[in-house]
Design an enzyme around this catalytic site. Structure first.
Site, short mmCIF file in Angstrom:
data_model
loop_
_atom_site.label_atom_id
_atom_site.label_comp_id
_atom_site.label_asym_id
_atom_site.label_seq_id
_atom_site.Cartn_x
_atom_site.Cartn_y
_atom_site.Cartn_z
N HIS A 70 0.69 -1.43 -0.06
CA HIS A 70 0.01 0.10 0.10
C HIS A 70 0.75 1.35 0.02
O HIS A 70 0.24 2.21 -0.16
CB HIS A 70 -1.06 -0.04 1.20
CG HIS A 70 -0.47 0.36 2.51
ND1 HIS A 70 -0.20 -0.89 3.35
CD2 HIS A 70 -0.15 1.34 3.25
CE1 HIS A 70 -0.06 -0.35 4.54
NE2 HIS A 70 0.51 1.07 4.38
N SER A 180 4.56 2.44 7.71
CA SER A 180 4.16 1.28 6.97
C SER A 180 5.40 0.86 5.98
O SER A 180 6.06 1.68 5.32
CB SER A 180 3.16 1.54 5.80
OG SER A 180 1.64 1.70 6.67
#
Lengths: 492, 575
Positions: A70, A180
């Protein structure tokens, strides 16, 4: 006695050498900046809005950087920065796994990997042991470290695709936007990749990392040059706790066996397993009546066994069918059609614009863009897999919008209809629809699912209106049949 | 719980995804990005009632709630006989009346033509079908008709336990009972147990009204004075009624009604005569929805004889032919104006039996030409849906004549129209004044699916009830053309020893028991007699597909089941 002493010394040395000091870690980390283009499902002939963000990556081998899918999804341009290096390197995505939120980046300029140190990958950490999260989250520009303990090891939904679930480790170290893709370390080894969490107003100190079995699975799958994705048994199972049920299925009153409650006809178990079969063991591992197996000393869900398989692998099942024992094998040789319900990336929306009518295949992305009101569209989305609606409608073609024109001004009532047939020919895919519309009858009669009201378009009128509609609404292409593979990132 | 993807220090909004179990997500509710066009009006719903076009959703048309009388359903019942002075205003009930449109008292000699009607209702609990919900009382103003009968709305008397008439000033009461009720047209006819009660009252005559007429909506003050709020009639059209499956003529008027007690339904008058019954009022738009006199007349005439038959239909499902392309395609261009295209026929309907076919174009009915939108020209109301000619100008068993176009040829057809019995639906649109059927098998609560059942999920039931069942109800006319007659569902499981392992099962459609396909709940006892080796096999149309129950354990546990869950009965089948 001496042995014990030596052992102690050895452990002492280990414990001193073990944690990678932040100074060393810097050689393995990078900040990734993604300039992305989000597709526009409502005006699908336009490229879409440019946006982006940043995340963390870490050196996994001498020439590859790992991060979350992502972080680099829908990327148009990726730049990566290392610690103590002013240069901005251009990266491209080599492999991206949307089903487990991991990606591998490579670099045109090999000098990126100079003075870098790949991180070793460890195992599954014990509950309550300490882990450290490294990355570039909000709150500053430079490398950040946070620390916490392992809170829980569980099977969880991965939000990136939202239809996939895998092993997921919950930790209480702070994981924030920007973290992330970054590594979580214990004793100098990577025990996870930070990837999702809850916002503070929902739950405190709850962050998740992708554990090493998933990382290994991704790397191994990608090692042959193509990422095939996770395999799936594509069955539903039901625990066998009721005595009458066990008796009826020919089982003793012990704690073994689950019943197959559904078999997806487009999945790998079709033709091998049947509803009513009792699964007693999977790859030799006994299955308990609540669907768990013992794998490497841990009690885990049966699906974990399938999680470790790759394309063309098989899994052996010991089953009971109509009271008789059988041994069967499920071969993982096909993709499963539930990706319609998953968040989709690296794709421009597929569509056909005909007479100002915009037809698009139903998908999670499409539903999110339009917020359809029709209960029928909702049903076709929600039950696409469980009711096997994909058999008749491999692509559910929805009339999602109309571009008003004299040609179609009386046709608003058909909006959100699902296309059943055109001139009597059943429509199964967008491509099939394009073929039908390329024919030249006097009238195109479009029938929608569930109603007998035909939508009639006169070919002459459609052709006469084409230029006018295109000009008025700035339409560039009147169709994209969605056959192009995921878009490659510029800079390569 | 929402799981946010924390990846980006993002210029665009965080991608947030709702957590969903694998394989069955519903579309994530993502707000459209800034600058997107607003969502267009929702599409017309699929044609529900035969012969009636799907009514396009009109902007701003809210199904407004009738003025509540101050005792909403969730409150304990008001003991009959207690006066209700100073009842607190229900939220949202007070309308902003302007000075110009203020209600005025009615001349003394015109009253009393109305009477208060108090009804204590106790609905069955479809989610726990062995019991009823808490009773509550609603109060309305009824119109007195010749023959000492009183007209109110059907909604008022649905599931009534006790009805009474009360004089306008509240001093005198008498019990009453229902002579006839029609839930589709939302009308009920009552009479008092004491025949003398209405002797001194003056009955109202019926008359029609047209757009532009001034209507008077009557309410009652606590002292018995009639308060009339006047306003113009703005619309006369055929529109969907409360039970959702039928459409009839409706009058709409604009009037600034104020909150008064006993306003669940209100008589509407014109020049001293009754033109209709107000059943809905929407505060923000000051819009009143009135069941009009033509519908009332039909109801009253029908009610003169037993049995009450109801409003008839043809069973034709049709599409307007306004689009010129459609007209050319079906061969209507140039030769004929108007007409509607028959797109479907309700199974076993009068039209199907009369040989009407899909693809026919209906050009006229009973001599009245039908235009492209399905309207004829009514002398009083102007353009009106032709379905009015069938439902309200005809009675059950009458014959209508159709002028049809089929394959380019004009022909005539006759249809003997009839009322569609609610029992003919696979999933009945309403179950009122009837106890729900159920059968408890060892703790498994089996029932028949109805819309009444789905409405137990509350006002927002279309979103909150199990979505598959909502889908089945909504599209039953195309999903169940080849059966079953009714859908048997497993509502829930009352845990007992025989149901270990099945506690979490709920809202599943039961297709077969012991190999016998269930056409309705009545088939269950027969199917149970077919057990093999003392084990019952239940088959569902979705996961887990098949479960088994021990018949002996069930029998042994029956007394304990009844005692544990305090069940007054373990089954209720057929009347």
């Amino acid at each position: 006695m001496i042995r014990a002493w030596l052992l102690f010394l050895y452990l002492l040395l280990l414990s001193v050498a073990a944690p990678a000091a932040p100074l060393e870690i810097r050689k393995s980390l990078a900040r990734i900046t993604n300039t992305a283009q989000e597709p526009n499902y409502r005006i699908p002939w336009l490229p879409g809005a440019t946006g982006g963000g940043s995340g963390t990556g870490w050196v996994v081998s001498k020439d590859r950087l790992m991060t979350n899918a992502h972080v680099v999804s829908n990327a148009r341009f990726l730049t990566v920065e290392k610690e103590n290096d002013p240069k901005k390197y251009i990266a491209t995505v080599e492999h991206i796994a949307h089903d487990c939120d991991l990606a591998l980046l490579k670099f045109e300029d090999p000098s990126f990997f100079e003075n870098t140190q790949p991180l070793a990958i460890g195992g599954i950490p014990e509950l309550e042991t300490t882990v450290s999260v490294f990355g570039y989250p909000i709150g500053g520009d430079r490398l950040s470290v946070t620390r916490g303990v392992v809170s829980r090891v569980d099977f969880r939904t991965y939000s990136h695709s939202v239809v996939d679930s895998h092993l997921s480790i919950q930790i209480d170290a702070a994981i924030n936007p920007g973290n992330s893709g970054g590594p979580v370390l214990q004793d100098g080894k990577v025990v996870g990749v930070a990837f999702q969490g809850y916002s503070g107003d929902v739950a405190q100190n709850v962050g998740y990392m992708i554990p090493t079995p998933v990382i290994h699975h991704f790397l191994r799958d990608a090692s042959d040059g193509r990422y095939d994705r996770y395999m799936d048994l594509s069955i539903g199972t039901f625990p066998l706790l009721n005595p009458a049920q066990r008796r009826a299925l020919g089982l003793p009153s012990d704690d073994r066996g689950v019943m197959v409650s559904s078999v997806q006809s487009a999945g790998s178990s079709a033709g091998v397993l049947e509803v009513g079969d009792v699964i007693l063991a999977i790859d030799g591992l006994p299955v308990s009546s609540d669907g768990m197996v013992e794998l490497e000393g841990e009690r885990v869900q049966m699906v974990e066994v399938a999680e470790r398989k790759f394309l063309h692998d098989g899994v052996k099942l010991e089953i009971l069918r109509a009271g008789k024992g059988k041994n069967v094998e499920v071969k993982f040789d096909r993709a499963f059609p539930y990706t319609m319900q998953a968040n989709a990336y690296e794709q421009q929306p597929a569509y056909i614009l005909f007479g100002g009518l915009l037809f698009q295949p139903l998908s999670r992305n499409l539903a999110a863009a339009y917020q359809f009101q029709s209960p029928r569209v909702d049903y076709y989305f929600d039950f696409f897999v469980t009711r096997e609606l994909y058999k008749k409608h491999p692509e559910v073609i929805v009339l999602s919008a109309l571009l008003p024109d004299a040609l179609n001004t009386y046709l608003n009532e058909f909006r959100e209809g699902i296309v059943e047939s055109i001139n009597g020919t059943p429509i199964k895919t967008l491509k099939g629809m394009a073929e039908e519309l390329a024919k030249t009858p006097e009238f195109y009669v479009i029938e929608f699912v569930g109603t007998n009201r035909p939508l009639v378009l006169e070919r002459k009128a459609v052709e006469a209106a084409r230029e006018r509609i295109h000009k008025r609404y700035n339409v560039v292409d009147d169709q994209n049949l969605g056959e192009t593979p995921p878009v490659t990132v510029a800079g390569n | 719980m929402r799981l946010r993807i924390l990846a980006f220090v993002s210029i665009t909004a965080f991608a947030s995804a709702a957590e969903q179990p694998q394989g069955q997500p519903s579309p994530a509710g993502q707000p459209p990005a800034a600058g997107q066009p607003s969502v267009p009006l929702p599409p017309a719903p699929s044609p529900p009632a035969p012969g009636k076009p799907s009514a396009p959703a009109q902007p701003g048309e809210q199904p407004a709630v009738p003025l509540p009388p101050g005792s909403p359903p969730s409150q304990p019942s008001v003991p009959p006989g207690s006066a209700q002075p100073g009842v607190p205003k229900s939220p949202g009930a007070a309308s902003g009346a302007t000075a110009a449109a203020a209600p005025v008292p009615v001349k003394a000699e015109d009253a009393p033509r109305v009477v208060r009607v108090n009804v204590t209702t106790q609905a069955w609990d479809f989610s726990r079908p062995w019991g009823k919900r808490a009773p509550f009382t609603r109060r309305a103003v009824g119109a007195i008709l010749p023959g000492k009968r009183v007209l109110v709305s059907a909604e008022l008397v649905a599931n009534a336990n006790y009805l009474e008439f009360e004089s306008a000033e509240g001093s005198n009461r008498t019990p009453a009972s229902v002579l006839a009720v029609d839930y589709e047209s939302n009308l009920a006819l009552l009479k008092g147990d004491d025949d003398e009660f209405l002797t001194s009252f003056k009955p109202l005559d019926l008359t029609e009204a047209k757009v532009g007429d001034t209507l008077h909506i009557w309410q009652l003050e606590t002292t018995g004075v009639v308060l009339a709020t006047q306003g113009p009639m703005t619309i006369a059209e055929v529109s969907r009624y409360a039970m959702d499956d039928s459409s009839f003529l409706v009058y709409r008027a604009t009037a600034a009604l104020q909150f008064r007690d006993s306003s669940f339904n209100l008589p509407v008058l014109k020049e001293g005569k009754l033109v209709g019954m107000l059943v809905r009022y929407d505060n923000p738009s000051n819009s009143a929805e009135i069941v009009p006199s033509p519908v009332i007349e039909h109801f009253l005439k029908d009610a003169e004889q037993q049995p009450y038959e109801g409003f008839p239909r043809t069973g034709i499902v049709y599409s307007p032919t306004r689009d010129p392309q459609l007209r050319r395609f079906v061969g209507l261009a140039g030769k004929h104006t108007g007409g509607v295209l028959v797109t479907d026929l309700v199974k076993d309907s009068p039209a199907e039996q009369a040989g009407i076919k899909k693809g026919d174009v209906v050009l006229a009915l009973d001599g009245q030409a039908i235009d492209q939108d399905g309207h004829y020209l009514d002398p009083t109301y102007g353009k009106l849906s032709f379905t009015h000619l069938v439902s309200t100008r005809r009675f059950h068993g009458d014959t209508v004549k159709l002028k049809l176009l089929r394959n380019g040829e004009v022909s005539e057809a006759e249809i003997k129209v009839s009322h569609r019995d609610v029992a003919s639906y696979v999933i009945e649109p309403y179950v009122l004044d009837r106890a729900p059927k159920f059968f408890i098998l060892g703790g498994l609560v089996l029932q028949e699916l109805s819309r009444q059942y789905l409405k137990e999920f509350g006002k927002d039931w279309e979103k909150r009830a199990p979505q598959e069942l909502v889908y089945f109800d909504r599209y039953q006319s195309d999903l169940f053309k080849s059966g079953p007659r009714k859908l048997v569902i497993l509502n829930r499981v009352l845990p007992m020893a025989s149901t270990v392992g099945y506690e979490e099962l709920h809202h599943l459609v039961v297709q077969k028991i012991n190999g016998i396909a269930l056409q309705s709940l009545e088939d269950v006892p027969n199917a149970l007699a077919n057990a093999a080796d003392g084990i019952h096999k239940l088959e569902f149309d979705s996961e887990p597909r098949v479960i088994f129950l021990d018949a002996r354990t069930i029998a042994a546990e029956e007394a304990a089941l009844v005692q544990n869950y305090r069940l007054p009965a373990t089954k209720r089948l057929g009347d």
